[in-house]
Motif scaffolding. Structure first.
Motif, PDB file in Angstrom:
ATOM      1  N   VAL A 135      37.512  55.389  41.620  1.00  0.00           N
ATOM      2  CA  VAL A 135      38.585  55.520  42.389  1.00  0.00           C
ATOM      3  C   VAL A 135      39.529  56.377  42.012  1.00  0.00           C
ATOM      4  N   HIS A 136      39.849  56.464  40.774  1.00  0.00           N
ATOM      5  CA  HIS A 136      40.934  57.360  40.261  1.00  0.00           C
ATOM      6  C   HIS A 136      40.353  58.931  40.366  1.00  0.00           C
ATOM      7  N   VAL A 137      39.285  59.125  40.273  1.00  0.00           N
ATOM      8  CA  VAL A 137      38.575  60.566  40.385  1.00  0.00           C
ATOM      9  C   VAL A 137      38.859  60.933  41.948  1.00  0.00           C
ATOM     10  N   ILE A 138      38.157  59.979  42.910  1.00  0.00           N
ATOM     11  CA  ILE A 138      38.479  60.143  44.469  1.00  0.00           C
ATOM     12  C   ILE A 138      39.930  60.256  44.774  1.00  0.00           C
ATOM     13  N   ASN A 139      40.876  59.593  44.367  1.00  0.00           N
ATOM     14  CA  ASN A 139      42.107  59.954  44.466  1.00  0.00           C
ATOM     15  C   ASN A 139      42.710  61.261  44.035  1.00  0.00           C
TER      16      ASN A 139
END
Length: 197
Positions: A158-162
């Motif tokens: 989720v952090h990488v996608i954000n």
């Protein structure tokens, strides 16, 4: 283009909740099974007692009540046999790893690592199979920790996608005119002249 990360976030939250419950509050998880089974039994009995043409709903209600009882019995079944089941799975995986390490020609010491990993799995599986009473608690805690690790991985995704979404928005805002696609299907005169030449 913005990437949707809601699925990963939902999985991360669900895995975190299950991991915490399984690791620290196993009794709560058993009560969840009891509540779900009780709801199914009550709903099935109400369905069976409501009747229907020729009493067809009665048999359906009894089958549903049986499923509800099975769900209520699941925590005891899992807690009493989880160590044996996990032991058998570990033994099979360990044997497969040992066979793979003997057949493959792996370089950089990976063959030995796979062989040692297979032996460790085999020993752990035998331990779980023949010492089920103490192993069930260990398996429950390890499963909970594993779920929490999967949850942490999903949070990382989720952090990488954000970060990628933020990069796409800032990067695309400068060249917004480059990303416009003509979908009218009408050729421009310049393009027709270029083809003729």
């Amino acid at each position: 283009m913005k990437i949707d990360n809601s699925g990963y976030l939902f999985k991360a939250i669900l895995l975190t909740a299950c991991g915490i419950l399984l690791t620290f509050f196993p009794g709560v998880l058993a009560w969840v099974f009891y509540i779900i089974g009780g709801i199914i039994i009550i709903g099935s009995l109400l369905t069976g007692l409501s009747g229907g043409e020729g009493g067809s709903l009665f048999s359906v209600g009894m089958v549903g009540a049986g499923i509800g009882l099975f769900i209520m019995y699941l925590p005891k079944l899992i807690s009493s046999h989880i160590a044996i089941i996990a032991g058998m799975v570990l033994v099979i995986v360990g044997i497969v790893q040992i066979v793979k390490s003997r057949k493959k020609d792996l370089s950089n010491g990976m063959r030995n690592v796979q062989l040692v990993f297979g032996i460790l799995l085999l020993v752990a599986g035998i331990f779980f199979m023949f010492n089920p009473f103490h192993a069930s608690k260990i398996i429950r805690i390890l499963t909970g920790v594993l779920l929490l690790l999967f949850a942490a991985f999903n949070y990382y995704v989720v952090h990488v996608i954000n970060q990628r979404n933020a990069g796409n928005i800032s990067g695309n805002s400068n060249n917004a005119s480059d990303n416009i696609i003509d979908t009218s299907g009408v050729e421009k005169p310049d393009e027709i002249n270029n083809r003729i030449e």
